[in-house]
Structures are given as C-alpha cells and as structure tokens.
Design a protein around this motif. Sequence first.
Motif, PDB file in Angstrom:
ATOM      1  N   VAL A 233       0.844  -1.032   0.114  1.00 21.99           N
ATOM      2  CA  VAL A 233       0.228   0.155  -0.290  1.00 21.99           C
ATOM      3  C   VAL A 233       0.716   1.275  -0.189  1.00 21.99           C
ATOM      4  CG1 VAL A 233      -1.519   1.497   1.550  1.00 21.99           C
ATOM      5  CG2 VAL A 233      -1.617  -1.025   0.814  1.00 21.99           C
ATOM      6  N   LEU A 234       2.145   1.009   0.625  1.00 22.32           N
ATOM      7  CA  LEU A 234       1.958   2.171   0.715  1.00 22.32           C
ATOM      8  C   LEU A 234       3.801   2.365   0.262  1.00 22.32           C
ATOM      9  CD1 LEU A 234       2.574   3.286   5.120  1.00 22.32           C
ATOM     10  CD2 LEU A 234       0.996   4.576   3.249  1.00 22.32           C
ATOM     11  N   ASP A 235       4.475   1.127  -1.100  1.00 19.96           N
ATOM     12  CA  ASP A 235       5.629   0.343  -1.618  1.00 19.96           C
ATOM     13  C   ASP A 235       5.111   0.698  -2.593  1.00 19.96           C
ATOM     14  OD1 ASP A 235       7.853   0.468  -1.688  1.00 19.96           O
ATOM     15  OD2 ASP A 235       8.234  -1.838  -1.297  1.00 19.96           O
ATOM     16  N   ALA A 236       4.786   1.249  -3.767  1.00 20.89           N
ATOM     17  CA  ALA A 236       4.474   1.220  -5.242  1.00 20.89           C
ATOM     18  C   ALA A 236       5.398   0.586  -6.011  1.00 20.89           C
ATOM     19  CB  ALA A 236       3.891   2.162  -5.761  1.00 20.89           C
ATOM     20  N   PRO A 237       4.951  -0.768  -6.678  1.00 22.40           N
ATOM     21  CA  PRO A 237       5.822  -0.971  -7.598  1.00 22.40           C
ATOM     22  C   PRO A 237       6.665   0.084  -8.091  1.00 22.40           C
ATOM     23  CG  PRO A 237       4.128  -2.134  -8.034  1.00 22.40           C
ATOM     24  CD  PRO A 237       3.773  -0.442  -7.084  1.00 22.40           C
ATOM     25  N   ARG A 238       8.269  -0.373  -7.992  1.00 25.99           N
ATOM     26  CA  ARG A 238       9.461   0.338  -8.834  1.00 25.99           C
ATOM     27  C   ARG A 238      10.031  -1.080  -9.574  1.00 25.99           C
ATOM     28  NH1 ARG A 238       9.599   0.531  -4.714  1.00 25.99           N
ATOM     29  NH2 ARG A 238      11.758   0.938  -2.675  1.00 25.99           N
ATOM     30  N   THR A 239      10.859   0.600 -10.471  1.00 28.43           N
ATOM     31  CA  THR A 239      12.319  -1.168 -10.524  1.00 28.43           C
ATOM     32  C   THR A 239      13.375  -0.406 -10.070  1.00 28.43           C
ATOM     33  OG1 THR A 239      11.427  -1.403 -13.243  1.00 28.43           O
ATOM     34  CG2 THR A 239      13.923  -1.408 -12.770  1.00 28.43           C
ATOM     35  N   LEU A 240      13.905  -1.514  -9.153  1.00 21.08           N
ATOM     36  CA  LEU A 240      15.542  -0.939  -8.476  1.00 21.08           C
ATOM     37  C   LEU A 240      16.180  -0.502  -9.803  1.00 21.08           C
ATOM     38  CD1 LEU A 240      16.468  -0.459  -6.100  1.00 21.08           C
ATOM     39  CD2 LEU A 240      16.628  -2.728  -5.543  1.00 21.08           C
ATOM     40  N   PRO A 241      16.984  -0.265  -9.951  1.00 24.39           N
ATOM     41  CA  PRO A 241      18.039  -0.453 -11.288  1.00 24.39           C
ATOM     42  C   PRO A 241      19.127  -1.134 -10.717  1.00 24.39           C
ATOM     43  CG  PRO A 241      17.627   1.964 -10.509  1.00 24.39           C
ATOM     44  CD  PRO A 241      16.937   1.294  -9.523  1.00 24.39           C
ATOM     45  N   SER A 242      20.039  -1.654 -10.933  1.00 19.39           N
ATOM     46  CA  SER A 242      20.593  -2.438 -11.127  1.00 19.39           C
ATOM     47  C   SER A 242      22.409  -1.205 -11.666  1.00 19.39           C
ATOM     48  CB  SER A 242      20.907  -3.488 -12.288  1.00 19.39           C
ATOM     49  OG  SER A 242      21.133  -3.261 -13.843  1.00 19.39           O
TER      50      SER A 242
ATOM     51  N   GLY B 251      16.261  19.051 -29.485  1.00 22.60           N
ATOM     52  CA  GLY B 251      15.283  18.897 -30.711  1.00 22.60           C
ATOM     53  C   GLY B 251      14.353  17.690 -30.139  1.00 22.60           C
ATOM     54  N   LEU B 252      14.739  16.992 -29.373  1.00 22.51           N
ATOM     55  CA  LEU B 252      14.011  16.133 -29.009  1.00 22.51           C
ATOM     56  C   LEU B 252      14.062  16.606 -26.891  1.00 22.51           C
ATOM     57  CD1 LEU B 252      15.722  12.875 -30.232  1.00 22.51           C
ATOM     58  CD2 LEU B 252      13.841  14.287 -31.104  1.00 22.51           C
ATOM     59  N   GLN B 253      12.983  15.592 -26.881  1.00 24.72           N
ATOM     60  CA  GLN B 253      12.439  15.713 -25.052  1.00 24.72           C
ATOM     61  C   GLN B 253      11.826  14.521 -25.052  1.00 24.72           C
ATOM     62  OE1 GLN B 253       9.746  19.327 -24.158  1.00 24.72           O
ATOM     63  NE2 GLN B 253       9.136  18.298 -22.305  1.00 24.72           N
ATOM     64  N   ILE B 254      12.811  13.774 -23.968  1.00 27.61           N
ATOM     65  CA  ILE B 254      12.130  12.890 -23.358  1.00 27.61           C
ATOM     66  C   ILE B 254      10.940  13.280 -22.367  1.00 27.61           C
ATOM     67  CG2 ILE B 254      12.344  11.059 -21.905  1.00 27.61           C
ATOM     68  CD1 ILE B 254      15.354  11.339 -23.473  1.00 27.61           C
ATOM     69  N   GLU B 255       9.779  12.903 -22.348  1.00 27.16           N
ATOM     70  CA  GLU B 255       8.545  13.019 -21.803  1.00 27.16           C
ATOM     71  C   GLU B 255       8.325  12.441 -19.889  1.00 27.16           C
ATOM     72  OE1 GLU B 255       5.497  14.722 -23.990  1.00 27.16           O
ATOM     73  OE2 GLU B 255       6.503  15.830 -24.634  1.00 27.16           O
ATOM     74  N   LYS B 256       8.557  11.340 -20.422  1.00 24.02           N
ATOM     75  CA  LYS B 256       8.147   9.919 -19.921  1.00 24.02           C
ATOM     76  C   LYS B 256       9.481   8.596 -19.905  1.00 24.02           C
ATOM     77  CE  LYS B 256       4.745   8.127 -16.805  1.00 24.02           C
ATOM     78  NZ  LYS B 256       5.147   9.318 -15.783  1.00 24.02           N
ATOM     79  N   PHE B 257       9.249   8.111 -19.155  1.00 19.33           N
ATOM     80  CA  PHE B 257      10.431   6.693 -19.676  1.00 19.33           C
ATOM     81  C   PHE B 257      10.050   5.843 -18.450  1.00 19.33           C
ATOM     82  CE2 PHE B 257      13.770   8.635 -17.358  1.00 19.33           C
ATOM     83  CZ  PHE B 257      14.142   8.195 -16.958  1.00 19.33           C
ATOM     84  N   VAL B 258      10.060   4.938 -18.275  1.00 17.89           N
ATOM     85  CA  VAL B 258      10.169   3.933 -17.554  1.00 17.89           C
ATOM     86  C   VAL B 258      11.280   2.673 -17.777  1.00 17.89           C
ATOM     87  CG1 VAL B 258       8.103   1.853 -17.670  1.00 17.89           C
ATOM     88  CG2 VAL B 258       8.851   1.893 -15.281  1.00 17.89           C
ATOM     89  N   LEU B 259      11.795   2.243 -16.545  1.00 18.38           N
ATOM     90  CA  LEU B 259      12.867   1.391 -17.058  1.00 18.38           C
ATOM     91  C   LEU B 259      12.314   0.140 -16.551  1.00 18.38           C
ATOM     92  CD1 LEU B 259      16.342   0.483 -17.679  1.00 18.38           C
ATOM     93  CD2 LEU B 259      16.942   0.694 -15.138  1.00 18.38           C
ATOM     94  N   MET B 260      12.895  -0.954 -16.910  1.00 19.11           N
ATOM     95  CA  MET B 260      11.953  -2.297 -16.317  1.00 19.11           C
ATOM     96  C   MET B 260      13.531  -3.357 -16.500  1.00 19.11           C
ATOM     97  SD  MET B 260       8.999  -1.993 -15.944  1.00 19.11           S
ATOM     98  CE  MET B 260       8.543  -3.597 -16.038  1.00 19.11           C
ATOM     99  N   PRO B 261      13.121  -4.693 -16.187  1.00 15.15           N
ATOM    100  CA  PRO B 261      14.662  -5.552 -16.036  1.00 15.15           C
ATOM    101  C   PRO B 261      15.514  -5.773 -17.339  1.00 15.15           C
ATOM    102  CG  PRO B 261      12.686  -6.252 -14.645  1.00 15.15           C
ATOM    103  CD  PRO B 261      11.934  -5.342 -15.127  1.00 15.15           C
ATOM    104  N   ASN B 262      13.694  -6.151 -18.190  1.00 14.16           N
ATOM    105  CA  ASN B 262      14.694  -6.379 -20.115  1.00 14.16           C
ATOM    106  C   ASN B 262      14.323  -5.553 -20.421  1.00 14.16           C
ATOM    107  OD1 ASN B 262      11.635  -7.420 -20.019  1.00 14.16           O
ATOM    108  ND2 ASN B 262      13.081  -9.629 -20.097  1.00 14.16           N
ATOM    109  N   HIS B 263      13.644  -4.522 -20.629  1.00 13.93           N
ATOM    110  CA  HIS B 263      13.346  -3.469 -21.546  1.00 13.93           C
ATOM    111  C   HIS B 263      13.194  -2.138 -20.850  1.00 13.93           C
ATOM    112  CE1 HIS B 263       9.226  -4.910 -20.265  1.00 13.93           C
ATOM    113  NE2 HIS B 263       8.902  -3.297 -20.452  1.00 13.93           N
TER     114      HIS B 263
END
Length: 176
Positions: A44-53, A72-84
């Motif tokens: 409940v108080l610990d949302a799932p997230r990727t702990l990066p290696s 000329g590019l802007q990264i608006e959002k990203f998520v690191l997952m274990p394999n992508h």
Amino acid sequence: MDGLPKRKSNRLPQFDYGTVGAYFITICSRDKAKVFGRVVGGGVLDAPRTLPSPHGKIVIAQIESMTNFYPGLQIEKFVLMPNHIHLIVAVTQSPTGASRTPPPTTVRANQSIPAFVSTLKRMTNRAADTQLWQRGYYDHIIRDQLDYDTIWRYIDENPAKWHLDRFYIPEGEKHP
C-alpha cells in the motif's frame, strides 16, 4: 551473402522520424535478459518500481543526458524495466526549421528517432562495456491526445503489471 534472409525494417515506410510529434519507443535488452534491475514494492505504501542494477543506472543516466546530444528532442516519460525500457520521446524541433549555422560538434545534426535510439544504445553499451541491447526496437507514432494519455498510463503502470508484461520472465527462467 546472397543466401541470407533480408531483415525487414520495423519503421513506417516513407515516414520522416524527424517530424515534430511524439513517439512511443520500446527497446529490449539482448536476449531479453534481466540486466537493468528488478521490480520491487507492491504494498500500500510501497508502489511497484524498478530497482536499477548497475547497468540500469547507466541506462537511466544516459537517458537523462540525451538532450545534451539532441536538443530538438525531449524525453517526456520513461520507465526502466528489468529487461526493457519504454519512452515517450517528442521531436520538438524539425531539422528543416533549424538554423543554418552548423551545430557544435557535441550536438547531433540528425534530430530523428532512429538517430536518438542508435546513440542511446551505443553510448550505454560503451559505458557498460558490454552489448546491452537487442537489435532493433519498437516504435509507435503517437497520433492524438487520447493515444498519448493511454501510453503515459501504460508506462506509469508497467512496474505494477510486470508479471503480466509480454517481456516478463519468471525468476530463474530464460526467455524462449
């Protein structure tokens, strides 16, 4: 060489990926190995997230510095997952609308999505001193606000849905 199959491009034919707009990009690790970290949390108080290696930290640092190479590019959002990784990248400045003055040597003249992905892969591989990425990547041209909002939510929710992800591999198993 003539007997080898020709590799089909995933890019939309005749489309200029330097066109101003937003793009959804997914890049997988080589052999879909879980080299970028692991999903933690879920309470409940610990949302799932990727702990990066260590390799995941290299990828995050490189993503965060990419605007130094591609103003000329802007990264608006990203998520690191274990394999992508998933990213929303916006082309904010068309190369045709750019100044006639040559860019400094640290800035890439080609402000396109393929150039961005190529540089991201090359620089993270160099920093990690290993081949981190599979060949190619998935891209989707974001068509409208609804499409953008749907992809934004997908990226936000990806760690919580890791076990349902098409790239998910249970601990101790290898991808087929």
